[in-house]
Scaffold this active site. Structure first.
Site, short mmCIF file in Angstrom:
data_model
loop_
_atom_site.label_atom_id
_atom_site.label_comp_id
_atom_site.label_asym_id
_atom_site.label_seq_id
_atom_site.Cartn_x
_atom_site.Cartn_y
_atom_site.Cartn_z
N SER A 13 0.88 -1.14 0.12
CA SER A 13 -0.15 0.13 -0.34
C SER A 13 0.96 1.11 0.33
O SER A 13 1.78 0.86 0.74
CB SER A 13 -0.81 -0.31 1.52
OG SER A 13 -1.68 1.12 1.41
N LEU A 14 0.40 2.25 -0.82
CA LEU A 14 1.17 3.39 -0.77
C LEU A 14 0.63 4.38 -0.04
O LEU A 14 0.66 5.50 0.37
CB LEU A 14 1.29 3.77 -2.59
CG LEU A 14 2.01 3.44 -3.49
CD1 LEU A 14 2.17 3.78 -4.54
CD2 LEU A 14 3.49 3.23 -3.10
N LYS A 69 -14.17 -3.01 5.73
CA LYS A 69 -14.59 -1.98 5.49
C LYS A 69 -16.18 -2.01 5.88
O LYS A 69 -16.66 -0.91 6.50
CB LYS A 69 -14.25 -1.35 3.94
CG LYS A 69 -13.38 -0.89 3.43
CD LYS A 69 -13.45 -0.43 2.26
CE LYS A 69 -11.78 0.05 1.86
NZ LYS A 69 -12.06 0.69 0.69
N ASN A 90 -13.72 3.52 5.40
CA ASN A 90 -11.89 3.09 5.15
C ASN A 90 -11.53 4.07 5.74
O ASN A 90 -10.09 3.98 6.07
CB ASN A 90 -11.80 3.47 4.11
CG ASN A 90 -11.82 4.71 3.04
OD1 ASN A 90 -12.56 5.64 3.75
ND2 ASN A 90 -11.18 5.38 2.36
N ASP A 105 -14.04 6.52 -0.24
CA ASP A 105 -13.49 6.20 -1.29
C ASP A 105 -14.75 7.17 -2.74
O ASP A 105 -14.45 6.73 -3.67
CB ASP A 105 -13.35 4.58 -1.39
CG ASP A 105 -12.90 3.94 -1.00
OD1 ASP A 105 -11.58 4.08 -0.71
OD2 ASP A 105 -13.45 2.73 0.05
N GLY A 129 -17.89 -6.39 -7.60
CA GLY A 129 -17.55 -6.61 -6.73
C GLY A 129 -18.61 -5.70 -5.49
O GLY A 129 -19.15 -4.76 -6.27
N GLY A 131 -18.44 -5.86 -2.38
CA GLY A 131 -18.16 -5.73 -1.30
C GLY A 131 -17.86 -4.12 -0.37
O GLY A 131 -19.42 -2.75 -1.15
N ILE A 217 -9.55 0.21 -8.98
CA ILE A 217 -9.09 0.16 -8.26
C ILE A 217 -8.61 0.11 -7.82
O ILE A 217 -7.47 0.15 -6.92
CB ILE A 217 -11.07 0.61 -7.05
CG1 ILE A 217 -10.57 -0.47 -6.40
CG2 ILE A 217 -12.45 1.28 -7.88
CD1 ILE A 217 -11.94 -0.53 -5.28
#
Length: 278
Positions: A13-14, A69, A90, A105, A129, A131, A217
């Site tokens: 993760s950045l 989440k 998030n 998000d 998705g 979720g 994403i």
């Protein structure tokens, strides 16, 4: 200033790096921890334990990512109206012992999509998705002009639930479970499929008639298997960069109360993904 990221398989993760770069540019001494519940150090932790640890360490807040989440909502005292509508969180802000959930998000994806896609058709979109990110992405697509959202998920129950939630929030739009028929303007992947630790594609492009574009994403790697497949077919592709930088910038505001330099965060993201020293 201290914050943290909680998730599973988040070594690439950045988000921490972008936050620290934005903080440094504003003269903020910024510590950003990472609680990866897929690593040996945190393998036996529950989400509740990770949240307690971050709060006890003096974090102003935490970013929460896959697969927590929705689970994190049960551990909060309050949620922003947007997070409540989306049904996923998030970002959590700590105020003493109080925990308030937010969802950045939606804004991150909406602004990134508008920047990248501009006037490209998006009347009918297949959303992969249902979720934690699915509702935020679906809602943003609708607010950007999509009138038909098809939803595909491994769980039929989850897909039906998301279709019902989006319909309740935006009743003027058609939202339904994908029936593998007809053509769509674009496909948007909001699943973890394509991540370094979740290789593969959530759907085969052989099974869908896609007119114009494919978006994702996922941003580690930036070019997922789905996007590489789309490029080979001559479709426009949108990487996960826009959402990654956008949600990080929105979360930075919540953590610090200050506006980050978006262009600097985007350049930092680009440098790291291209292997340029930053």
């Amino acid at each position: 200033m201290r914050a943290a990221l909680i998730g599973k398989g988040i070594a690439a993760s950045l988000t921490p790096s972008m936050h620290k770069a934005a903080g440094a540019a504003l003269g903020i001494d910024y510590v950003y921890d990472r609680y990866d519940l897929a690593t040996d150090a945190c393998a036996n932790w529950s989400l509740d334990q990770a949240m307690d640890t971050a709060q006890a360490a003096g974090c102003r807040g935490v970013n929460v990512t896959y697969p927590f989440k929705q689970e994190v909502m049960a551990l909060l005292d309050e949620m922003s109206p947007q997070a409540r509508d989306i049904g996923a969180v998030n970002t959590v802000i700590f105020d003493g012992q109080k925990r308030t959930g937010h969802n950045t998000d939606y804004l991150g994806f909406r602004d990134g999509f508008a920047r990248d896609m501009k006037a490209k058709p998006r009347d009918a979109v297949l959303l992969l998705g249902a979720g934690g990110a699915g509702c935020a992405v679906g809602l943003a697509l609708i607010d950007l002009g999509t009138s038909t959202v098809w939803i595909h998920d491994q769980s039929q129950k989850a897909a039906l639930a998301l279709a019902a939630r989006l319909t309740a929030l935006r009743p003027q739009v058609r939202c339904a479970v994908w029936q593998s028929q007809g053509a769509v303007d674009g496909i948007l992947n909001a699943t973890p499929m394509g991540m370094a630790n979740h290789p593969g594609q959530a759907i085969s492009l052989n099974d869908v008639v896609v007119r114009r574009w494919v978006g994702d994403i996922v941003y580690f790697p930036l070019q997922t298997a789905l996007l590489r497949d789309a490029t080979r077919r001559g479709l426009h592709v949108m990487t996960g960069k826009g959402m990654a930088v956008g949600q990080a910038a929105e979360t930075f505001k919540l953590f610090t109360g200050r506006d980050p330099d978006y262009a600097l965060m985007a350049q930092h993201f680009h440098n790291i993904t291209q292997g340029v020293p930053s």
